[in-house]
Design a protein around this motif. Structure first.
Motif, PDB file in Angstrom:
ATOM      1  N   ASN A 285     -17.663 -55.405  11.966  1.00  0.00           N
ATOM      2  CA  ASN A 285     -18.427 -54.987  13.444  1.00  0.00           C
ATOM      3  C   ASN A 285     -17.782 -54.560  14.319  1.00  0.00           C
ATOM      4  OD1 ASN A 285     -21.293 -55.312  14.459  1.00  0.00           O
ATOM      5  ND2 ASN A 285     -20.104 -56.919  15.938  1.00  0.00           N
TER       6      ASN A 285
ATOM      7  N   LEU B 128     -34.057 -57.260  13.696  1.00  0.00           N
ATOM      8  CA  LEU B 128     -32.711 -56.601  14.022  1.00  0.00           C
ATOM      9  C   LEU B 128     -32.278 -55.596  12.980  1.00  0.00           C
ATOM     10  CD1 LEU B 128     -30.521 -58.652  16.292  1.00  0.00           C
ATOM     11  CD2 LEU B 128     -31.616 -56.853  17.074  1.00  0.00           C
TER      12      LEU B 128
ATOM     13  N   LYS C  27     -34.442 -52.578  12.508  1.00  0.00           N
ATOM     14  CA  LYS C  27     -34.580 -51.775  13.354  1.00  0.00           C
ATOM     15  C   LYS C  27     -33.244 -50.682  13.459  1.00  0.00           C
ATOM     16  CE  LYS C  27     -32.622 -51.609  17.385  1.00  0.00           C
ATOM     17  NZ  LYS C  27     -31.761 -52.105  18.447  1.00  0.00           N
ATOM     18  N   ASN C  28     -32.035 -51.701  13.293  1.00  0.00           N
ATOM     19  CA  ASN C  28     -30.946 -50.946  13.198  1.00  0.00           C
ATOM     20  C   ASN C  28     -31.020 -49.968  12.109  1.00  0.00           C
ATOM     21  OD1 ASN C  28     -29.382 -52.029  15.389  1.00  0.00           O
ATOM     22  ND2 ASN C  28     -28.719 -53.592  14.207  1.00  0.00           N
ATOM     23  N   SER C  29     -31.320 -50.133  10.774  1.00  0.00           N
ATOM     24  CA  SER C  29     -31.420 -49.238   9.741  1.00  0.00           C
ATOM     25  C   SER C  29     -32.380 -48.103   9.961  1.00  0.00           C
ATOM     26  CB  SER C  29     -31.458 -50.040   8.397  1.00  0.00           C
ATOM     27  OG  SER C  29     -32.302 -51.194   8.512  1.00  0.00           O
TER      28      SER C  29
ATOM     29  N   GLY D 147     -23.028 -53.802   8.437  1.00  0.00           N
ATOM     30  CA  GLY D 147     -23.775 -54.743   8.988  1.00  0.00           C
ATOM     31  C   GLY D 147     -23.898 -56.392   9.003  1.00  0.00           C
TER      32      GLY D 147
END
Lengths: 288, 406
Positions: free
Chosen positions: A109, A215, A218-220, A163
């Motif tokens: 990360n 999350l 949304k991120n992907s 991720g």
């Protein structure tokens, strides 16, 4: 002005102003431009109403990008949550060098997505292929990123690898809120590992499951850096995500207004999906 | 409202600090030279240094950000246009020129110093009668080959399409990779397309296509077939290797040929300074005398219409155009000069010189295709799925869609 409220204003007003100037205003401008035919520079543009939106519906490339992004997001969200929950449980157990391992698992990360992407890019083209050739494995001996059918798998691998770290930390935090006494009690009742997980662990970390799902999704949905570093949307448009399409079409293609319309739709979609997800998963939390 | 004024004051401060960026040095006019080639940064730095020391009125500063074309577009939006802009004659140049941000140089004496062919090319790319840039250096795109491998296998430089395939077949039979394809980078797939399209259909096709009187489906079948035919002579992982892999591979002598531009030569020599390199134009038909070399403007120099220092900018361009300086630049970058009498002496490109001298050259076809069509990815996809009808249709629909949105 009330003297007591003064510090609150002092703290919030600058934040609101900054947020408005740097985030809300550009977003509103984007909406405005989506009704024009502006190419991103020059002074002359006209209002063309909903023409951009209508053209978007007719554009096969846009449909292709949405389809790819959704497939990708669903697969990545599921994989990330499975793996990060497993890793979190492992790291929560009584093992040697627990803190050290937690640090190691968090490392992906911290690294920049672009750098990770370029490293994996090299691995996919020059390392894995050589392993494949030496071991005589056919599917491994060509670069997976160079294949229209399989390039998305390569991106999923990198996105999941990176991720997992963040979601693992959230799950770890969740696991630590569970009192040990519950497990002791269930032990006495003779519950097995499997029952322990489904009856105690999973229900009690439900709020963390919700937030992690939202999350990760949304991120992907917003995936961009990995694509730039790994395939640049290729081969062809096989791995072009929505944000990558907006960027390349809008800036490199000089179709700023057209892609502004696309990003308005994209924004509405992500917001809707996140809200629906939260609603649905929170109701589930209550049921457990 | 004391607080309001305070915030306003803060904002003003921020704006002022931002505006204080570039100020003129005492007595010297500072002009900004913005260019888009990262490879050329060092070469331009040396030339600018020389210019700045040669006189005391003007100081030139180079700006060379990554992804320069996009940066340039955003700066145009902010009305912060550099004084001098160096870029390729691409669709981006055409868009900017049509937006009227460049100074009109049509009757400028600077233009009389450069090759007429390339001035015409700029007019064609921009689709305008005015000239808004000075072609400075040009490149060439063709087939790089390894003379040592050719000698070993007893091959000679092919002059026709059939000979090209025969040569490739012989290399393949001898167990050597005929072409090192680097099609993981989609822009690499356009190189053979440019040679085939420009030679077989010509640039006029695009003028007609803009007018809507022809379609790709009618005219581009042969081009598509030949694009596919080349694919039989690659290595095992044509879509898995990128430009950098290709340069390294060719430098190590892994393939007999490499369809590439002259711009790759410095990169190949970085990997192997003694790499044997030869170069010939890609033969596309049966008549060698009709075959043209693909050559386009690698860097053109344009002056911003808004610049307050147009006079000084022209002096700097005049300096760059001096034969000695032009020579220095093209030697370091393995390009060709537009200035009369300045020749490229690099033996690697010696075989291309006759074409340039005779003017047997033609521009890159993709310079005439709007960037929003995203030709690169269309071709990359076609070479994978091998569907000629789908490909030609895709070119037509994409072109029409983009034209409709403009």
């Amino acid at each position: 002005m009330n003297k007591r409220l003064m510090p609150y204003y002092l703290m919030t007003v600058p934040a609101v102003v900054l947020f408005f100037v740097f985030l809300t205003l550009p977003a509103l401008q984007g909406v405005y431009y989506s009704f024009t035919n502006w190419n991103g520079f020059g002074d002359n543009f006209d209002f063309i109403g909903f023409k951009n939106y209508i053209n978007l519906l007719k554009d096969g490339n846009v449909g292709n990008a949405y389809w790819f992004t959704f497939k990708f997001a669903v697969v990545v969200t599921i994989l990330i949550n499975i793996f990060s929950l497993l890793i979190a449980m492992g790291l929560n157990a009584r093992i040697k060098a627990r803190n050290f391992l937690r640090g190691i698992y968090f490392l992906p990360n911290i690294l920049s997505v672009l750098i990770v992407g370029y490293i994996f890019n090299y691995l996919f083209s020059n390392v894995f292929t050589i392993w494949g050739q030496n071991l005589g494995i056919e599917w491994l001996s060509t670069n997976i990123l160079g294949s229209e059918q399989h390039a998305w798998i390569g991106i999923v691998v990198v996105a999941v690898w990176q991720g997992i770290a963040y979601n693992t930390i959230l799950y770890l935090a969740g696991l630590q809120t569970i009192p040990q006494t519950l497990y002791e009690a269930s032990n006495l009742d003779g519950a097995n590992r499997w029952q322990e997980f489904w009856k105690i662990t999973f229900p009690l970390i439900a709020p963390f499951f919700t937030i992690n799902m939202v999350l990760a999704m949304k991120n992907s949905l917003m995936v961009f850096d990995q694509i730039v570093a790994l395939t640049n949307g290729g081969p062809g448009r096989a791995t072009q995500s929505i944000s990558h399409l907006i960027y390349t079409g809008g800036f490199e293609g000089g179709e700023f207004a057209y892609q502004s319309a696309n990003s308005v739709i994209y924004f509405i979609l992500i917001a809707t999906i996140s809200i629906v997800q939260i609603r649905f998963l929170q109701r589930r939390e209550g049921d457990m | 409202m004391k607080l309001g004024t305070r915030i306003a004051a803060c904002l003003v401060m921020v704006l002022m600090l931002a505006a204080c960026g570039a100020k003129e040095e005492s007595g010297r006019v500072q002009i900004e030279f913005f260019q888009n080639k990262p490879e050329a940064k060092g070469s331009f730095d040396a030339l600018i240094e020389k210019f700045n020391q040669s006189q005391s009125e003007i100081k030139v500063v180079q700006v060379n950000p990554p992804d320069a074309e996009t940066v340039l577009k955003t700066r145009v939006v902010k009305n912060d246009i550099p004084d001098i802009i160096g870029m390729g004659a691409t669709d981006t140049y055409s868009l900017l020129a049509q937006s009227g941000i460049f100074m009109d140089l049509t009757n400028n004496p600077l233009l009389s110093q450069v090759d007429e062919t390339y001035v015409q090319m700029l007019k064609d790319v921009a689709g305008m009668d005015e000239v808004t840039g000075i072609p400075y250096s040009t490149n060439a795109n063709g087939v790089m080959y390894n003379p040592e491998i050719f000698k070993e296998l007893g091959l000679s430089v092919p002059k026709t399409w059939d000979e090209l395939l025969a040569t490739a077949q012989k290399a393949k039979d001898a167990g050597i990779i005929p072409f090192y394809f680097t099609y993981k980078d989609d822009w690499q797939t356009v190189l053979p397309f440019n040679a085939l399209a420009s030679n077989l259909e010509g640039i006029e096709f695009y003028m007609d296509r803009r007018g809507g009187t022809v379609t790709f489906a009618e005219k581009y079948r042969e081009i598509a077939e030949k694009q596919l035919a080349l694919m039989d002579y690659g290595h095992g992982d044509n879509f898995g290797k990128n430009y950098a892999d290709g340069n390294r591979g060719f430098a190590r002598g892994e393939s007999a040929m490499y369809i590439q531009g002259t711009w790759a030569i410095p990169e190949i020599r970085k990997a192997n300074p003694d790499a044997p390199i030869g170069f010939f134009p890609l033969p596309t038909g049966d008549h060698p005398e009709e075959n043209k070399l693909i050559s386009g403007v690698d860097t053109l120099l344009a002056i911003s219409e808004d610049s307050k220092h147009k006079e000084e900018a022209q002096r700097f361009i005049q300096f760059l155009l001096e034969p000695e300086n032009s020579k220095q630049y093209i030697t370091e970058q393995t390009l060709f000069s537009t200035v009369e009498g300045v020749t490229q002496d690099d033996p690697a490109v010696a075989e291309l010189l006759p074409y340039l001298e005779r003017g047997q050259v033609i521009d890159f076809a993709d310079h005439y295709i709007p960037a929003a069509v995203q030709l690169n990815s269309v071709i990359q996809s076609f070479l994978q799925n091998r569907d000629i009808d789908g490909y030609l249709q895709k070119l037509d629909t994409e072109w029409d869609k983009v034209a409709d949105r403009r």
